[in-house]
Design a protein around this motif. Structure first.
Motif, short mmCIF file in Angstrom:
data_model
loop_
_atom_site.label_atom_id
_atom_site.label_comp_id
_atom_site.label_asym_id
_atom_site.label_seq_id
_atom_site.Cartn_x
_atom_site.Cartn_y
_atom_site.Cartn_z
N ILE A 34 -47.96 -44.12 93.20
CA ILE A 34 -46.78 -43.72 93.66
C ILE A 34 -45.64 -43.63 92.85
CG2 ILE A 34 -47.47 -44.23 96.07
CD1 ILE A 34 -45.72 -46.73 95.75
N GLU A 35 -44.70 -43.00 92.75
CA GLU A 35 -43.59 -42.93 91.93
C GLU A 35 -42.64 -44.24 91.90
OE1 GLU A 35 -43.77 -40.57 89.70
OE2 GLU A 35 -42.98 -38.59 90.42
N GLN A 36 -42.57 -44.82 92.98
CA GLN A 36 -41.66 -46.20 92.97
C GLN A 36 -42.21 -47.43 92.69
OE1 GLN A 36 -42.09 -43.68 95.59
NE2 GLN A 36 -40.22 -43.51 96.61
N GLU A 37 -41.64 -48.39 92.83
CA GLU A 37 -41.96 -49.81 92.94
C GLU A 37 -41.58 -50.29 94.22
OE1 GLU A 37 -43.43 -51.86 90.91
OE2 GLU A 37 -43.73 -50.53 89.15
N VAL A 38 -42.75 -50.49 95.25
CA VAL A 38 -42.32 -50.82 96.69
C VAL A 38 -41.16 -52.21 96.60
CG1 VAL A 38 -43.27 -51.72 98.90
CG2 VAL A 38 -44.33 -49.80 97.62
N ILE A 39 -41.55 -53.11 95.86
CA ILE A 39 -40.71 -54.27 96.04
C ILE A 39 -39.43 -54.22 95.68
CG2 ILE A 39 -41.23 -54.81 93.45
CD1 ILE A 39 -40.73 -57.44 96.13
N GLU A 40 -39.07 -53.09 94.92
CA GLU A 40 -37.62 -52.61 94.46
C GLU A 40 -37.10 -52.02 95.78
OE1 GLU A 40 -37.36 -50.83 90.75
OE2 GLU A 40 -38.40 -52.23 89.64
N MET A 41 -37.96 -51.19 96.58
CA MET A 41 -37.46 -50.37 97.70
C MET A 41 -37.15 -51.49 98.86
SD MET A 41 -40.25 -47.37 97.45
CE MET A 41 -39.51 -46.31 98.69
N LEU A 42 -37.93 -52.46 98.76
CA LEU A 42 -37.64 -53.40 99.89
C LEU A 42 -36.72 -54.48 99.62
CD1 LEU A 42 -41.42 -54.80 100.33
CD2 LEU A 42 -39.98 -53.74 102.12
N ALA A 43 -36.20 -54.55 98.35
CA ALA A 43 -35.12 -55.45 97.90
C ALA A 43 -33.88 -54.69 98.01
CB ALA A 43 -35.25 -55.61 96.32
N GLU A 44 -33.90 -53.56 97.89
CA GLU A 44 -32.72 -52.60 98.32
C GLU A 44 -32.33 -52.77 99.48
OE1 GLU A 44 -31.01 -47.81 97.93
OE2 GLU A 44 -33.21 -48.55 97.46
N ALA A 53 -35.43 -55.62 90.12
CA ALA A 53 -35.88 -54.56 89.35
C ALA A 53 -35.75 -55.27 87.58
CB ALA A 53 -34.83 -53.43 89.16
N GLU A 54 -34.88 -56.08 87.41
CA GLU A 54 -35.17 -56.70 86.13
C GLU A 54 -36.31 -57.69 86.18
OE1 GLU A 54 -32.51 -60.44 83.85
OE2 GLU A 54 -31.77 -59.53 85.68
N GLU A 72 -40.74 -64.87 93.05
CA GLU A 72 -39.41 -65.10 92.70
C GLU A 72 -38.73 -63.74 93.49
OE1 GLU A 72 -36.22 -64.77 89.18
OE2 GLU A 72 -38.25 -65.44 88.62
N ARG A 73 -39.48 -62.53 93.39
CA ARG A 73 -39.09 -61.39 93.82
C ARG A 73 -39.04 -61.48 95.40
NH1 ARG A 73 -42.07 -57.16 90.74
NH2 ARG A 73 -43.73 -58.85 90.41
N VAL A 74 -40.22 -61.90 95.82
CA VAL A 74 -40.24 -62.03 97.25
C VAL A 74 -39.46 -62.83 98.10
CG1 VAL A 74 -42.06 -62.58 98.87
CG2 VAL A 74 -42.69 -61.30 97.24
N ALA A 75 -38.84 -63.84 97.34
CA ALA A 75 -37.93 -64.78 97.98
C ALA A 75 -36.77 -64.17 98.30
CB ALA A 75 -37.80 -65.88 97.03
N THR A 76 -36.47 -63.07 97.55
CA THR A 76 -35.16 -62.16 97.78
C THR A 76 -35.24 -61.50 99.36
OG1 THR A 76 -35.72 -60.15 96.63
CG2 THR A 76 -34.88 -62.19 95.29
N LEU A 77 -36.60 -61.32 99.56
CA LEU A 77 -36.57 -60.37 100.91
C LEU A 77 -36.52 -61.12 102.12
CD1 LEU A 77 -39.72 -58.51 99.66
CD2 LEU A 77 -37.36 -57.94 99.06
N ALA A 78 -36.47 -62.38 102.20
CA ALA A 78 -36.41 -63.26 103.43
C ALA A 78 -35.28 -62.90 104.39
CB ALA A 78 -36.30 -64.94 103.04
N GLY A 117 -50.41 -54.76 93.12
CA GLY A 117 -49.39 -56.00 93.04
C GLY A 117 -48.61 -55.96 94.30
N GLY A 118 -48.59 -54.69 94.75
CA GLY A 118 -47.58 -54.44 96.00
C GLY A 118 -48.21 -55.01 97.04
N PHE A 119 -47.75 -54.45 98.32
CA PHE A 119 -48.12 -55.01 99.54
C PHE A 119 -48.79 -54.06 100.77
CE2 PHE A 119 -43.81 -56.36 97.91
CZ PHE A 119 -44.25 -57.55 97.48
N GLU A 120 -49.89 -54.93 101.08
CA GLU A 120 -50.62 -54.35 102.27
C GLU A 120 -49.88 -53.43 103.35
OE1 GLU A 120 -53.06 -57.24 104.17
OE2 GLU A 120 -54.33 -57.78 102.46
N GLU A 121 -48.78 -53.90 103.94
CA GLU A 121 -48.01 -53.34 104.70
C GLU A 121 -47.62 -51.83 104.42
OE1 GLU A 121 -47.62 -57.90 105.01
OE2 GLU A 121 -47.49 -56.19 103.40
N VAL A 122 -47.66 -51.53 103.16
CA VAL A 122 -47.26 -50.23 102.74
C VAL A 122 -48.37 -49.53 102.03
CG1 VAL A 122 -45.89 -48.82 101.26
CG2 VAL A 122 -44.73 -50.66 102.34
#
Length: 227
Positions: A34-44, A53-54, A72-78, A117-122
């Motif tokens: 896919i074109e995107q990073e799912v973690i960044e889409m969730l973080a948005e 993204a950094e 570290e990134r997943v913690a921001t999605l709480a 390294g992304g997520f099963e849910e997507v």
């Protein structure tokens, strides 16, 4: 390395892979399938896109441990509601040529896997839609309909990606010499190095330097040029 076309560089298929064709192709998901990073889409949705993204960029360049960066990134999605997965899945864009590559591999009798390294849910519903044979990704913990900011179980990192490539090859009765691995980040280097043909796809410099072959255009059909 010998350039095989303007779109690709490196060493094309040889030996059993060239003579008998690929038996298993395994791709990364984010920025490859896919074109995107799912973690960044969730973080948005969580208002943390810039920070995530950094960290993602540093991890993909190999400048920090992938598992540590993921936590570290997943913690921001709480606190995000579980409904965010459906929203993100609807926004996912396949990389040009993705469906054609999968269809051609299946036509040749080759199995296809995605290890992310992304997520099963997507990744899982996306892989199901595309008819992909094998899937492995991380799973996000939820409680009372919201994300907790934690990952459940093992982290799909560089080591696990290589393990899954070898495991799926064994399940499918495919010699490792007839496997192909495609990815863009440092956490893909294990499977890229273990495969019969490892391909850096529009990848970070550290990956292009170490991969036997590379694709330089955002079109997954270019992988066929190497086969």
């Amino acid at each position: 390395m010998d350039a095989t076309s303007p779109r690709v560089s490196g060493s094309p298929a040889s030996g059993p892979l060239r003579e008998r064709g690929p038996g298993l192709l395994v791709m990364d998901a984010d920025s490859t399938l896919i074109e995107q990073e799912v973690i960044e889409m969730l973080a948005e949705h969580a208002g943390a896109q810039e920070r995530v993204a950094e960290v993602t960029d540093r991890a993909m360049r190999g400048e920090m441990d992938f598992a540590a960066s993921l936590h570290e990134r997943v913690a921001t999605l709480a606190g995000l509601e579980e409904t965010v997965f459906a929203e993100v899945l609807a926004q996912v864009r396949l990389t040009p040529g993705a469906e054609d590559l999968i269809e051609e591999m299946h036509r040749r009798g080759c199995r296809v896997g995605v290890v992310s390294g992304g997520f099963e849910e997507v990744v899982v519903p996306l892989a199901r839609r595309l008819g992909i044979d094998h899937v492995a990704a991380n799973r996000l913990e939820t409680a009372e309909g919201r994300l907790t900011g934690r990952v459940v179980g093992r982290v799909v990192d560089r080591e696990v990606k290589e393990i899954m490539l070898r495991q799926w090859a064994g399940q499918d009765g495919v010699d490792m010499a007839r496997t192909v691995a495609v990815g863009d980040g440092a956490n893909d280097l294990g499977m890229i190095g273990a495969a019969g043909l490892g391909v850096a796809f529009c990848a970070k410099p550290v990956v292009v330097e170490q991969a036997p072959a590379a694709v330089h255009v955002r079109d997954l059909r270019a992988v066929l040029d190497l086969l």
